[in-house]
Scaffold this motif. Sequence first.
Motif, PDB file in Angstrom:
ATOM      1  N   LEU A  15       0.987  -1.198  -0.046  1.00  0.00           N
ATOM      2  CA  LEU A  15       0.030   0.138   0.124  1.00  0.00           C
ATOM      3  C   LEU A  15       0.953   1.112   0.074  1.00  0.00           C
ATOM      4  N   TYR A  16       0.600   2.252  -0.776  1.00  0.00           N
ATOM      5  CA  TYR A  16       1.116   3.334  -0.838  1.00  0.00           C
ATOM      6  C   TYR A  16       0.280   4.649  -0.305  1.00  0.00           C
ATOM      7  N   THR A  17       1.090   5.562   0.310  1.00  0.00           N
ATOM      8  CA  THR A  17       0.501   6.712   0.670  1.00  0.00           C
ATOM      9  C   THR A  17       1.526   7.908   1.089  1.00  0.00           C
ATOM     10  N   ALA A  18       1.031   9.221   0.523  1.00  0.00           N
ATOM     11  CA  ALA A  18       2.193  10.325   0.795  1.00  0.00           C
ATOM     12  C   ALA A  18       1.833  10.773   2.103  1.00  0.00           C
ATOM     13  N   SER A  19       0.999  10.527   2.952  1.00  0.00           N
ATOM     14  CA  SER A  19       0.628  11.051   4.020  1.00  0.00           C
ATOM     15  C   SER A  19       1.297  10.243   5.319  1.00  0.00           C
ATOM     16  N   PRO A  20       2.095  10.377   6.112  1.00  0.00           N
ATOM     17  CA  PRO A  20       2.590   9.719   7.002  1.00  0.00           C
ATOM     18  C   PRO A  20       1.561   9.550   8.181  1.00  0.00           C
ATOM     19  N   GLY A  21       0.458  10.234   8.383  1.00  0.00           N
ATOM     20  CA  GLY A  21      -0.788   9.982   9.250  1.00  0.00           C
ATOM     21  C   GLY A  21      -1.568   8.982   8.640  1.00  0.00           C
ATOM     22  N   ARG A  22      -1.441   8.674   7.511  1.00  0.00           N
ATOM     23  CA  ARG A  22      -2.218   7.281   7.204  1.00  0.00           C
ATOM     24  C   ARG A  22      -1.497   6.024   7.253  1.00  0.00           C
ATOM     25  N   VAL A  23      -0.412   5.982   7.672  1.00  0.00           N
ATOM     26  CA  VAL A  23       0.343   4.637   7.718  1.00  0.00           C
ATOM     27  C   VAL A  23      -0.510   3.681   8.695  1.00  0.00           C
ATOM     28  N   LEU A  24      -0.481   4.253   9.991  1.00  0.00           N
ATOM     29  CA  LEU A  24      -1.086   3.323  10.983  1.00  0.00           C
ATOM     30  C   LEU A  24      -2.255   2.872  10.774  1.00  0.00           C
ATOM     31  N   PRO A  25      -3.288   3.802  10.208  1.00  0.00           N
ATOM     32  CA  PRO A  25      -4.708   3.031  10.036  1.00  0.00           C
ATOM     33  C   PRO A  25      -4.732   2.076   8.900  1.00  0.00           C
TER      34      PRO A  25
END
Length: 528
Positions: free
Chosen positions: A155-165
């Motif tokens: 999974l890829y995200t540019a937002s660090p805050g979305r990693v844990l969810p």
Amino acid sequence: MGMASKSRLLLVTAVIILAVADTLLIAALLKPSVISPMINGIKGAVKTILSTTYKFELMRRGAISLPHTQIKPQPLTLPATAYVVGSNQFINGLISAGAPQSMVKPITLGELSSVPNDSIIIIDWDYINKTMRISLSQLARQLENVIGKGDLIILYTASPGRVLPLEDAIAVAWGNHYHSTVIGYPVMAVNTTTYIIAFGGRNYLVINPVQVRGEYTVSLNSLIHDWLLTNKGLISKSYSLSLDQTYYDQDECNAMQHYLGSNDWLFGTGLTNIAGSDTGNVYEYDYCITGSYQPYASTIGVDYLGFNNLYANTSGGNWVGYVVGINMTTAYYIDQKNGYNSYMTWTTTDAEPDSTSCSWFPPSASVLELSMEIAQEIFEFIYDVALASDPSNPVYSLTASLSAIGPGPGGTTNLVWSIGVENQNFFCSPISTQAGYNYPVGFGVINWQGVWYINTNTVSTAASPVFYGGGTICYPLVSGYTVEDFGSEFYFVLQYNPSATYTVSLQQTVYPSSSAYVFDLPSPTCPG
């Protein structure tokens, strides 16, 4: 210790223990489930991954020195097709990181259920969350069957805050599929764009965030190798399996000698070189065969490995051809002619380097790559055309097309790799030789997919497959050309003794043709 080191060292491994919710998100998403009783299996998987991570960190910090290695950026390695849910820009970014275009297949989220088992699934969460309004609970449901099929999830995200969810969603998907409950795992802070890698089975779940910084593809490649090994069932056999070690432009036969276990054996020609009389080009080769002691078995798993290299002393030569191969049909005839009572061949499809082709992407997308396991180590060999004085700075790339010819007598099949030497600016055009450059090739049948069929109650003798390599370069003169041919051909005669000590011995080393050679001959034309 820097953040990148922490992210690798603190491998986030989800552990199945007792039933309590980790976070409010998990509690909200989880369906009623039962707790898995298989704690021992989890401990084994976790121990493997963590020991791998620790060794990686020691290597990165220089605490462990590796013989004959050079560290440089790695292209992203995809050993299986990657099915990607994301924008065209996201897909192009994967290819720019080194993923071969032919291995990247765009799909929609709804097509996940039709993806083959043991595939790589890459999802741009930011893209599907924004364009499709997909929630975390919907993502978890989509991933349930995927994680149960042995797939690798990225999974890829540019937002660090979305990693844990996103980690929580993976944990929920795993728990729902296997009817178990994830109650907690180590949490670490991230502060940049991140890939979240996950794979699991009935007894374990691995989740690991990889931050996009520095040589992040090294971390991605090592986790992909971990996933491959887990799928092959090797974790249950050995908890000491170690991270891949990367060698650039190295002779794999020589490297293997440093890592033989107490039950392993290896016979090789040793690195040999011959110089051309006119050009001064130096041709090198090394061939070897290795295997492990397996008492009372009717077959012995073996690896057939080869290395060829041309050191160019003269510029301006045009490559006419460059091939290497493993001829198993010839070996079968040698056995018949000499009355040998056993024979060697290969099974399945584990032959490398993998087939590649010309593309218009960076040279790193088409280097030759050979990955193998021996003595509970994973080794990765990458071959580039490079200046001998600075091998960390390749200018040209090598590509290979693999042909399986046969089957011949006894079901044997010959393998031939046709090597292409390519220009980085005109990527599908052959280049001319440059003085001071190496043109190395490593190849083989690996991971014990070579097979020696033996007679368990008698002394068994067999010829190995015939290893060969060579090529032709044409140099223009004022009138006519100098045509340089180089090559070598070789096989071993081995004997298996089924005594209490169980031994494999080398009986003979044979050059079936005119040994190894470099011929520089005048010609009115260049060979076609």
